[in-house]
Design an enzyme around this catalytic site. Sequence first.
Site, PDB file in Angstrom:
ATOM      1  N   HIS A 122     -15.570  -5.914  -6.808  1.00 58.83           N
ATOM      2  CA  HIS A 122     -16.125  -7.018  -6.028  1.00 58.83           C
ATOM      3  C   HIS A 122     -17.099  -7.877  -6.839  1.00 58.83           C
ATOM      4  O   HIS A 122     -18.144  -8.284  -6.332  1.00 58.83           O
ATOM      5  CB  HIS A 122     -16.803  -6.442  -4.788  1.00 58.83           C
ATOM      6  CG  HIS A 122     -16.822  -7.349  -3.603  1.00 58.83           C
ATOM      7  ND1 HIS A 122     -17.264  -8.652  -3.688  1.00 58.83           N
ATOM      8  CD2 HIS A 122     -16.455  -7.155  -2.322  1.00 58.83           C
ATOM      9  CE1 HIS A 122     -17.168  -9.209  -2.483  1.00 58.83           C
ATOM     10  NE2 HIS A 122     -16.675  -8.323  -1.638  1.00 58.83           N
ATOM     11  N   GLU A 161     -10.765 -10.560  -5.825  1.00 53.94           N
ATOM     12  CA  GLU A 161     -10.616  -9.120  -5.618  1.00 53.94           C
ATOM     13  C   GLU A 161      -9.127  -8.804  -5.507  1.00 53.94           C
ATOM     14  O   GLU A 161      -8.526  -8.999  -4.443  1.00 53.94           O
ATOM     15  CB  GLU A 161     -11.329  -8.705  -4.331  1.00 53.94           C
ATOM     16  CG  GLU A 161     -12.779  -9.126  -4.243  1.00 53.94           C
ATOM     17  CD  GLU A 161     -13.246  -9.233  -2.793  1.00 53.94           C
ATOM     18  OE1 GLU A 161     -13.185  -8.239  -2.052  1.00 53.94           O
ATOM     19  OE2 GLU A 161     -13.670 -10.333  -2.384  1.00 53.94           O
ATOM     20  N   HIS A 163     -14.566  -2.313   3.608  1.00 54.49           N
ATOM     21  CA  HIS A 163     -14.737  -1.795   2.238  1.00 54.49           C
ATOM     22  C   HIS A 163     -14.958  -0.285   2.172  1.00 54.49           C
ATOM     23  O   HIS A 163     -15.768   0.202   1.375  1.00 54.49           O
ATOM     24  CB  HIS A 163     -15.884  -2.530   1.532  1.00 54.49           C
ATOM     25  CG  HIS A 163     -15.612  -3.992   1.278  1.00 54.49           C
ATOM     26  ND1 HIS A 163     -14.357  -4.495   1.039  1.00 54.49           N
ATOM     27  CD2 HIS A 163     -16.454  -5.073   1.235  1.00 54.49           C
ATOM     28  CE1 HIS A 163     -14.432  -5.808   0.838  1.00 54.49           C
ATOM     29  NE2 HIS A 163     -15.685  -6.182   0.971  1.00 54.49           N
TER      30      HIS A 163
HETATM   31  C1  BGC Z   1     -14.770  -9.955   2.334  1.00 56.06           C
HETATM   32  C2  BGC Z   1     -15.863 -10.700   3.031  1.00 56.06           C
HETATM   33  C3  BGC Z   1     -17.117  -9.866   2.992  1.00 56.06           C
HETATM   34  C4  BGC Z   1     -17.458  -9.623   1.546  1.00 56.06           C
HETATM   35  C5  BGC Z   1     -18.711  -8.816   1.355  1.00 56.06           C
HETATM   36  C6  BGC Z   1     -15.193  -9.705   0.929  1.00 56.06           C
HETATM   37  O1  BGC Z   1     -14.217  -8.948   0.275  1.00 56.06           O
HETATM   38  O2  BGC Z   1     -13.546 -10.627   2.359  1.00 56.06           O
HETATM   39  O3  BGC Z   1     -15.496 -11.015   4.345  1.00 56.06           O
HETATM   40  O4  BGC Z   1     -18.181 -10.510   3.634  1.00 56.06           O
HETATM   41  O5  BGC Z   1     -16.391  -8.966   0.930  1.00 56.06           O
HETATM   42  O6  BGC Z   1     -18.643  -7.618   1.985  1.00 56.06           O
END
Ligand code: BGC
Length: 360
Positions: free
Chosen positions: A180, A322, A106
């Site tokens: 998210h 997402e 991210h």
């Molecule tokens: C990911 C997960 C992650 C979560 C929180 C999601 O977009 O696919 O693997 O744990 O975000 O960071």
Amino acid sequence: MNIYSRPWGTISSGETATLFTLVNDNGMTVEITDFGGTIVSIKTADRNGKLTDICLGYDSLSDYEKADGYLGALVGRVANRIAGASFELEGKTYSLYANDGGNCLHGGKKSFSYVIWKSETATDNDKATLTLTYFSPDGEEGFPGNLTTKVTYTLDNGGALAIRYEAECDKACPLNLTNHAYFNLAGNASGPVFGQILWLDAESYLAGDKDLIPVAVKPVDGTPFDFTEPKPIGKDFFVDFADLRMAGGYDHCFNFTGWKKCKSGGTLLLRAVACDPISGRKMEMYTNQPCVQFYSANFLKNPCFPLRGGKPQQTQTAFCLETQTMPDSIHHQGDESFTDGVLRAGEKYDYTTVYKFSAE
Ligand code: BGC
């Protein structure tokens, strides 16, 4: 339509965060902070008109600053994982911050989720708009190019919350922006979402390795990943299917039907519908993105950060949709079975996702 704002506290850098409240004429309310451009809450009506917060969040700004999980946050420069926290682009190697084992998740350490965005608000008869901008200088978090990003949140009287992501960069840079939000149509921390029904217009998914790095594109047909007919999220959740068990549930990129035709600035299509048969709440998702990471909150279990109202975190008590390009596509440059995922100098990045709420 109305927008209110109030100071929401100070982060460790000394900067002050603001909490914006967007309200439509039917009482639907969305709270968003300029810290991380985070959606803090979404209150929508059930079939009896009762408003409930259907977006998971924390009580305080300080929790948002310290916690992981990216609850409601804008994510960038690159959503999901970049394997090995490094990549090559146009003959140069770039090193990123490894915050998920050896991988970059991210966008890295501060990313776009832990900074204060510049804000502007506007309203008219049918819309309330919050525009957020963030300038990320060349080299920030290891990424190339001076990047200007604008995210516009718009709430309307039809119950739609639109998020438009626009960006320009003066060098080629991988870019994959998303939000998210963790949804539970029965309410924040109201228990598992296994009974909520999901339809996804997705023809294939990315199977991942043990670190959730995509390794193969596979058809959904005949697998627990097939949501082309609406089904409860829990229906196939515990099936002994390797790609599902490897991730501890759904945490995969789903590729929309005909995804190769999706492009920046393209037409929005209905790609997902979720509903809660008990409250009657329904959420339709329209987007021009090619893919969506459907995540069933498998890591939502951090005991240090209770959810709003002091409720403990609990896995699978929410789902995230997402919208994005394919994770780690920077390591599949030139591979036709992957999205491109690079914004080049002179190009405009322009994607929109609409989450539209109603009850029936
Ligand atoms: C990911 C997960 C992650 C979560 C929180 C999601 O977009 O696919 O693997 O744990 O975000 O960071």
